[in-house]
Design a protein around this motif. Structure first.
Motif, mmCIF file in Angstrom:
data_model
loop_
_atom_site.group_PDB
_atom_site.id
_atom_site.type_symbol
_atom_site.label_atom_id
_atom_site.label_comp_id
_atom_site.label_asym_id
_atom_site.label_seq_id
_atom_site.Cartn_x
_atom_site.Cartn_y
_atom_site.Cartn_z
ATOM 1 N N GLU A 1 0.822 -1.197 0.000
ATOM 2 C CA GLU A 1 0.000 0.000 0.000
ATOM 3 C C GLU A 1 0.864 1.258 0.000
ATOM 4 O OE1 GLU A 1 -3.884 1.668 2.399
ATOM 5 O OE2 GLU A 1 -2.951 -0.200 3.071
ATOM 6 N N LYS A 2 0.523 2.207 -0.851
ATOM 7 C CA LYS A 2 1.179 3.521 -0.947
ATOM 8 C C LYS A 2 2.630 3.455 -1.399
ATOM 9 C CE LYS A 2 -1.837 5.849 2.327
ATOM 10 N NZ LYS A 2 -1.946 6.521 3.621
ATOM 11 N N PHE A 3 3.066 2.287 -1.883
ATOM 12 C CA PHE A 3 4.452 2.178 -2.371
ATOM 13 C C PHE A 3 4.498 2.640 -3.825
ATOM 14 C CE2 PHE A 3 7.836 -0.042 -4.594
ATOM 15 C CZ PHE A 3 8.924 0.284 -3.806
ATOM 16 N N VAL A 4 5.226 3.730 -4.091
ATOM 17 C CA VAL A 4 5.208 4.304 -5.445
ATOM 18 C C VAL A 4 6.476 4.015 -6.246
ATOM 19 C CG1 VAL A 4 3.535 6.094 -4.905
ATOM 20 C CG2 VAL A 4 5.990 6.578 -4.633
ATOM 21 N N GLY A 5 7.493 3.421 -5.605
ATOM 22 C CA GLY A 5 8.637 2.910 -6.363
ATOM 23 C C GLY A 5 9.327 3.895 -7.294
ATOM 24 N N ALA A 6 9.714 5.056 -6.782
ATOM 25 C CA ALA A 6 10.415 6.027 -7.638
ATOM 26 C C ALA A 6 11.750 5.448 -8.110
ATOM 27 C CB ALA A 6 10.636 7.331 -6.871
ATOM 28 N N ASN A 7 12.475 4.851 -7.179
ATOM 29 C CA ASN A 7 13.761 4.260 -7.550
ATOM 30 C C ASN A 7 13.577 2.820 -8.038
ATOM 31 O OD1 ASN A 7 16.495 4.444 -7.935
ATOM 32 N ND2 ASN A 7 17.059 4.149 -5.786
ATOM 33 N N ASP A 8 12.655 2.109 -7.435
ATOM 34 C CA ASP A 8 12.432 0.678 -7.689
ATOM 35 C C ASP A 8 11.042 0.459 -8.285
ATOM 36 O OD1 ASP A 8 12.405 -2.077 -7.632
ATOM 37 O OD2 ASP A 8 12.413 -2.265 -5.454
ATOM 38 N N ALA A 9 10.881 0.530 -9.597
ATOM 39 C CA ALA A 9 11.914 0.734 -10.572
ATOM 40 C C ALA A 9 11.459 1.730 -11.645
ATOM 41 C CB ALA A 9 12.309 -0.580 -11.211
ATOM 42 N N ALA A 10 10.815 2.859 -11.169
ATOM 43 C CA ALA A 10 10.515 3.917 -12.146
ATOM 44 C C ALA A 10 11.811 4.496 -12.708
ATOM 45 C CB ALA A 10 9.678 5.016 -11.502
ATOM 46 N N SER A 11 12.890 4.463 -11.908
ATOM 47 C CA SER A 11 14.155 5.081 -12.352
ATOM 48 C C SER A 11 14.691 4.394 -13.612
ATOM 49 C CB SER A 11 15.194 5.042 -11.230
ATOM 50 O OG SER A 11 15.543 3.707 -10.881
ATOM 51 N N SER A 12 14.841 3.089 -13.557
ATOM 52 C CA SER A 12 15.406 2.384 -14.718
ATOM 53 C C SER A 12 14.415 2.378 -15.887
ATOM 54 C CB SER A 12 15.791 0.952 -14.342
ATOM 55 O OG SER A 12 14.702 0.286 -13.753
ATOM 56 N N GLY B 1 17.632 -3.641 0.891
ATOM 57 C CA GLY B 1 17.746 -4.265 2.205
ATOM 58 C C GLY B 1 17.538 -3.329 3.372
ATOM 59 N N ARG B 2 17.410 -2.034 3.104
ATOM 60 C CA ARG B 2 17.152 -1.092 4.194
ATOM 61 C C ARG B 2 16.320 0.062 3.627
ATOM 62 N NH1 ARG B 2 22.394 -0.743 2.579
ATOM 63 N NH2 ARG B 2 23.056 -2.220 4.156
ATOM 64 N N PRO B 3 15.566 0.755 4.479
ATOM 65 C CA PRO B 3 14.776 1.877 3.966
ATOM 66 C C PRO B 3 15.675 2.925 3.300
ATOM 67 C CG PRO B 3 14.166 1.336 6.230
ATOM 68 C CD PRO B 3 15.398 0.544 5.917
ATOM 69 N N PRO B 4 15.203 3.600 2.249
ATOM 70 C CA PRO B 4 13.817 3.608 1.772
ATOM 71 C C PRO B 4 13.439 2.458 0.830
ATOM 72 C CG PRO B 4 15.116 5.187 0.520
ATOM 73 C CD PRO B 4 16.028 4.630 1.582
ATOM 74 N N TRP B 5 14.338 1.514 0.595
ATOM 75 C CA TRP B 5 14.003 0.374 -0.264
ATOM 76 C C TRP B 5 12.752 -0.348 0.250
ATOM 77 C CZ3 TRP B 5 14.337 -5.057 0.898
ATOM 78 C CH2 TRP B 5 14.198 -5.902 -0.224
ATOM 79 N N HIS B 6 11.820 -0.590 -0.664
ATOM 80 C CA HIS B 6 10.578 -1.302 -0.365
ATOM 81 C C HIS B 6 9.787 -0.686 0.791
ATOM 82 C CE1 HIS B 6 11.281 -5.309 -2.725
ATOM 83 N NE2 HIS B 6 11.366 -4.232 -3.474
ATOM 84 N N THR B 7 9.928 0.643 0.964
ATOM 85 C CA THR B 7 9.076 1.360 1.921
ATOM 86 C C THR B 7 8.379 2.486 1.163
ATOM 87 O OG1 THR B 7 10.555 3.152 2.605
ATOM 88 C CG2 THR B 7 10.878 1.002 3.679
ATOM 89 N N THR B 8 7.412 3.087 1.821
ATOM 90 C CA THR B 8 6.667 4.182 1.183
ATOM 91 C C THR B 8 7.537 5.430 1.037
ATOM 92 O OG1 THR B 8 5.781 4.729 3.355
ATOM 93 C CG2 THR B 8 4.411 3.359 1.924
ATOM 94 N N ASP B 9 8.762 5.362 1.513
ATOM 95 C CA ASP B 9 9.688 6.496 1.332
ATOM 96 C C ASP B 9 10.489 6.414 0.031
ATOM 97 O OD1 ASP B 9 8.944 7.737 3.685
ATOM 98 O OD2 ASP B 9 10.387 6.600 4.889
ATOM 99 N N ASP B 10 10.225 5.408 -0.791
ATOM 100 C CA ASP B 10 10.883 5.351 -2.106
ATOM 101 C C ASP B 10 10.136 6.320 -3.032
ATOM 102 O OD1 ASP B 10 11.987 4.850 -4.554
ATOM 103 O OD2 ASP B 10 11.712 2.679 -4.511
ATOM 104 N N THR B 11 10.423 7.604 -2.839
ATOM 105 C CA THR B 11 9.644 8.667 -3.480
ATOM 106 C C THR B 11 10.528 9.513 -4.405
ATOM 107 O OG1 THR B 11 9.995 9.819 -1.394
ATOM 108 C CG2 THR B 11 7.818 8.870 -1.765
ATOM 109 N N LEU B 12 9.863 10.378 -5.151
ATOM 110 C CA LEU B 12 10.542 11.143 -6.198
ATOM 111 C C LEU B 12 11.689 12.003 -5.679
ATOM 112 C CD1 LEU B 12 10.305 11.669 -9.270
ATOM 113 C CD2 LEU B 12 8.817 13.605 -8.723
ATOM 114 N N ASP B 13 11.563 12.468 -4.443
ATOM 115 C CA ASP B 13 12.608 13.347 -3.890
ATOM 116 C C ASP B 13 13.944 12.620 -3.707
ATOM 117 O OD1 ASP B 13 10.736 12.135 -1.900
ATOM 118 O OD2 ASP B 13 12.352 12.674 -0.535
#
Ligand SMILES: [Zn+2]
Length: 338
Positions: free
Chosen positions: A156-167, A300-312
């Motif tokens: 829920e609420k995971f937007v995946g800016a880095n994982d994997a919108a980046s690639s 393996g650690r936040p923000p990976w796979h947390t809701t903090d994987d955001t555009l900023d």
């Protein structure tokens, strides 16, 4: 993807490693859960992170003239767009919007676009998934295959800016650059569904799109045309460090890392090693040379796979560096296999 190395550096058994993987993910999820529980009640709601962040001068993209024509601002805009769609797990309304976006962008660049709709057997039941493949024909038979996954973790609420919108943003910009250009090798760019585990990472609950693509190409006899697979996954954060992925094919890793070194990016493409389970494995298992470009330390650690994987968290500069290395690596592979 999943780390085959413990965050603290303890080496775990490599695939097939459902036990070590599950062990790792148990630890990782515990860490994630703790992280969200410790979040202050006043923390910003996820929707606020959709607002365009301030770009610091350090994150400003290099101009396309300095990155082989790769426009990092465009790649960043693709990341922003995907994040704005919201969480994008398989079969969600948001992943369908993402698929439409990929298709319309690729078509607008003049790419030939193939779609493979398939049913994946997951622990949550059969799921409709879709691989989208942009194909740039070459004058010869050889194919270079670029990969990214565009689904996000089912959370829920995971937007995946880095994982994997980046690639995915990087590969869209690669498609803009490559489609319509003549070279001797063909370049196929596959946007894969279902990389993430639907419940818990195992060999059978992960990399659905990649397993489907590798199997389909093997069946059609086209797999032997693929000379190299270059996967990118999690390549957008500032202070990006890409380590050599241990299971990736040595000559191909050397080609990409020496290209990066020649372009002056040896502080990004570093020579430490890390082992990852990711979309390259189904190709390695079928003896196709493959390399994974991934910020393993992010896993393996936040923000990976947390809701903090955001555009900023995303640095346009990092996207541009990876794009530049991909552009020049494709050129080197074209030379090698012409
Ligand atoms: Zn992931």
């Amino acid at each position: 993807m999943s780390l085959t190395q413990h965050p603290a550096g303890l080496k775990l058994r490599y695939s097939p490693a459902p036990i070590s993987c599950a062990l790792f993910l148990t630890l990782a999820f515990a860490a994630c859960a703790r992280s969200s529980a410790e979040k202050p009640a006043t923390s910003a709601p996820t929707t606020q992170s959709f607002a365009a962040p301030r770009i610091s001068p350090d994150d400003a993209p290099l101009s396309p003239e300095k990155t082989g024509g790769f426009d990092a601002a465009r790649a960043y805009a693709h990341v922003e767009k995907q994040v704005a769609f919201g969480p994008r797990p398989p079969e969600s309304a948001s992943i369908r919007r993402t698929q439409e976006y990929l298709r319309s962008e690729l078509t607008s660049y003049g790419c030939q676009v193939d779609e493979d709709n398939f049913s994946a057997q997951t622990p949550l039941g059969a799921m409709a998934m879709k691989n989208i493949i942009a194909k740039v024909p070459g004058s010869g038979d050889s194919v270079i295959l670029l990969l990214t996954h565009y689904d996000t973790l089912r959370k829920e609420k995971f937007v995946g800016a880095n994982d994997a919108a980046s690639s995915t943003g990087v590969m869209l910009e690669m498609a803009r650059l490559l489609c319509g250009k003549k070279r001797s090798v063909a370049v196929w760019i596959a946007f894969l569904d279902g990389e993430e585990a639907q419940v818990r990472w195992t060999d059978t609950d992960s990399v659905y799109g990649s397993r489907q693509l590798a199997a389909k190409l093997a069946l059609s006899g086209e797999l032997k045309r693929i000379k190299a697979v270059v996967l990118a996954d999690i390549v957008g954060q500032r202070d990006l460090k890409l380590k050599r992925e241990s299971d990736s094919t040595p000559w191909l890793t050397d080609l990409v890392w020496s290209t990066a070194d020649r372009l002056g990016y040896s502080s990004v493409f570093v020579n430490d090693r890390i082992a990852m389970q990711d979309d390259h494995l189904p190709f390695l298992r079928r003896n196709v040379p493959a390399v994974d470009l991934i910020a393993g330390d992010y896993v393996g650690r936040p923000p990976w796979h947390t809701t903090d994987d955001t555009l900023d968290k995303i640095s346009p500069r990092s996207l541009g560096i990876v794009g530049h290395v991909l552009v020049e690596s494709v050129a080197a592979l074209d030379k090698k296999f012409r």
